[in-house]
Enzyme design. Structure first.
Site, PDB file in Angstrom:
ATOM      1  N   THR A 200      -6.032  11.900  -5.304  1.00 34.67           N
ATOM      2  CA  THR A 200      -6.908  10.734  -5.534  1.00 34.67           C
ATOM      3  C   THR A 200      -6.080   9.574  -6.056  1.00 34.67           C
ATOM      4  O   THR A 200      -5.032   9.767  -6.684  1.00 34.67           O
ATOM      5  CB  THR A 200      -8.016  11.052  -6.572  1.00 34.67           C
ATOM      6  OG1 THR A 200      -7.405  11.326  -7.842  1.00 34.67           O
ATOM      7  CG2 THR A 200      -8.867  12.233  -6.150  1.00 34.67           C
TER       8      THR A 200
ATOM      9  N   ASP B 111      -9.585   6.295  -3.326  1.00 30.14           N
ATOM     10  CA  ASP B 111      -9.107   7.240  -2.314  1.00 30.14           C
ATOM     11  C   ASP B 111      -9.320   8.708  -2.606  1.00 30.14           C
ATOM     12  O   ASP B 111      -8.992   9.174  -3.705  1.00 30.14           O
ATOM     13  CB  ASP B 111      -7.567   7.173  -2.207  1.00 30.14           C
ATOM     14  CG  ASP B 111      -7.060   5.855  -1.715  1.00 30.14           C
ATOM     15  OD1 ASP B 111      -7.792   5.178  -1.002  1.00 30.14           O
ATOM     16  OD2 ASP B 111      -5.902   5.522  -2.048  1.00 30.14           O
TER      17      ASP B 111
ATOM     18  N   ASP C  64       6.281  14.536   7.182  1.00 34.95           N
ATOM     19  CA  ASP C  64       7.486  14.198   6.424  1.00 34.95           C
ATOM     20  C   ASP C  64       7.267  14.163   4.911  1.00 34.95           C
ATOM     21  O   ASP C  64       8.224  14.070   4.151  1.00 34.95           O
ATOM     22  CB  ASP C  64       8.104  12.887   6.943  1.00 34.95           C
ATOM     23  CG  ASP C  64       7.106  11.762   7.038  1.00 34.95           C
ATOM     24  OD1 ASP C  64       5.872  12.053   7.075  1.00 34.95           O
ATOM     25  OD2 ASP C  64       7.515  10.599   7.054  1.00 34.95           O
TER      26      ASP C  64
ATOM     27  N   GLU D  47      -7.657  11.960  -0.565  1.00 29.93           N
ATOM     28  CA  GLU D  47      -6.801  12.401   0.543  1.00 29.93           C
ATOM     29  C   GLU D  47      -6.608  13.905   0.389  1.00 29.93           C
ATOM     30  O   GLU D  47      -6.337  14.388  -0.711  1.00 29.93           O
ATOM     31  CB  GLU D  47      -5.420  11.727   0.496  1.00 29.93           C
ATOM     32  CG  GLU D  47      -5.451  10.250   0.769  1.00 29.93           C
ATOM     33  CD  GLU D  47      -4.056   9.641   0.914  1.00 29.93           C
ATOM     34  OE1 GLU D  47      -3.063  10.397   1.033  1.00 29.93           O
ATOM     35  OE2 GLU D  47      -3.971   8.421   0.890  1.00 29.93           O
TER      36      GLU D  47
ATOM     37  N   GLU E  31      -9.101  -0.243  -3.775  1.00 35.90           N
ATOM     38  CA  GLU E  31      -9.194   0.966  -2.967  1.00 35.90           C
ATOM     39  C   GLU E  31      -9.542   2.157  -3.855  1.00 35.90           C
ATOM     40  O   GLU E  31      -9.059   2.254  -4.978  1.00 35.90           O
ATOM     41  CB  GLU E  31      -7.818   1.170  -2.304  1.00 35.90           C
ATOM     42  CG  GLU E  31      -7.783   2.159  -1.186  1.00 35.90           C
ATOM     43  CD  GLU E  31      -6.396   2.202  -0.493  1.00 35.90           C
ATOM     44  OE1 GLU E  31      -5.812   1.138  -0.200  1.00 35.90           O
ATOM     45  OE2 GLU E  31      -5.921   3.323  -0.286  1.00 35.90           O
TER      46      GLU E  31
END
Ligand SMILES: *[C@@H]1O[C@H](CO)[C@@H](O)[C@H](O)[C@H]1NC(C)=O
Length: 273
Positions: free
Chosen positions: A113, A97, A188, A99, A95
């Site tokens: 990342t 990433d 959260d 975000e 993966e």
């Protein structure tokens, strides 16, 4: 803007694809909260109290230079997370990433990342951006080839993960990945560790994706195609200088310097890379 060219080179499949989101992506969840807009030119994902939304590429990619433009949730985006990532499937998946963790108005987004190789992640680096990512579209790129994975923002490299397989460090290289995007609620934990909650009076929240462009291998990339410079591209001196500029001015978290988390010593790539 509609283009989809496929070259067959010595058994290698190289696809150049971009433009139309209808041709490249499926909306995979969100009950109508994700929409392809402007004749396939962009994707708008929304989030409300009931659900977020997300999409996945129709194609799988095994190495590639993938660009996507994003315009993030404006205003009070605290608690929201916009993602754009590559991932394969299963317990030993790989993966890559991006975000984007929202924040209250006027406070910086956190760009998070991570890289998973053979099911193991824990390689987080976080950044603040040198611009407001909610005002305009900006380009977030992933260059993934046999040499390294390079994350770039508007063409400026922010992170590099080198292929150090020869030193026993796992590297994503044989599991094809899909491209995913999503917008969801993570009140959260996303903003200041969950202290700042989502302000649902601002919902629905929207993040937009546009100008997708991929030069990629979708089959076996075992043969080095000299015709494809991205396949053998790495950071030169100028790229390394930019990377250093970002890392010294905008990096806010690096797993490789988190002593509390790794009291027994840092992961091996930290001392080599
Ligand atoms: C939000 O803003 C605060 C204050 O500037 C900052 O410390 C934090 O890193 C920002 N990002 C997130 C995701 O909380």
């Amino acid at each position: 803007m509609k283009k989809f060219l496929v070259f067959f080179l010595l058994g290698l499949v190289v696809a150049v694809s971009g433009g139309d989101f209808n041709q490249q992506f499926d909306i995979t969840w969100g009950g109508g909260r994700g929409k392809i807009v402007g004749n396939g030119q962009a994707m708008a994902l929304t989030l409300d109290r009931t659900s977020g939304s997300g999409f996945r590429s129709k194609n799988q990619y095994l190495y590639g230079k993938i660009d996507m433009q994003l315009k993030l949730v404006p205003g009070n985006s605290a608690g929201t997370v916009t993602t754009y990532y590559l991932s394969s499937l299963g317990a030993t998946h790989d993966e890559i990433d991006y975000e984007f963790l929202g924040n209250i108005s006027g406070q910086p987004y956190t760009l998070h990342t991570n890289i998973y190789a053979q099911g193991k992640g824990n390689r987080e680096q976080q950044f603040h951006l040198w611009f407001d990512p909610t005002k305009d579209y900006h380009t977030y790129s992933i260059l993934w080839n046999p040499l390294s994975i390079i994350f770039s923002v508007d063409g400026i490299p922010i992170r590099q993960y080198k292929n150090l397989e020869s030193k026993g460090i796992p590297y994503p290289k044989n599991q094809p990945m899909w491209i995913y995007g999503s917008l969801w609620d993570a009140e959260d934990w996303a903003t200041r560790g969950g202290l700042v909650k989502t302000d649902w009076s601002q919902a629905p929240f929207t993040a937009s994706f546009a100008n997708f462009n991929a030069q990629a291998c979708s089959g076996s990339c075992a043969i080095n195609p000299s015709a494809n410079s991205w396949f053998s591209q790495s950071l030169g001196t100028a790229g390394l200088a930019k990377l250093k500029w970002v890392q010294s001015n905008y990096m806010i978290y690096n797993y490789c310097t988190d002593y509390k988390r790794f009291p027994q010593g840092f992961p091996p790539e930290c001392s080599i890379a």
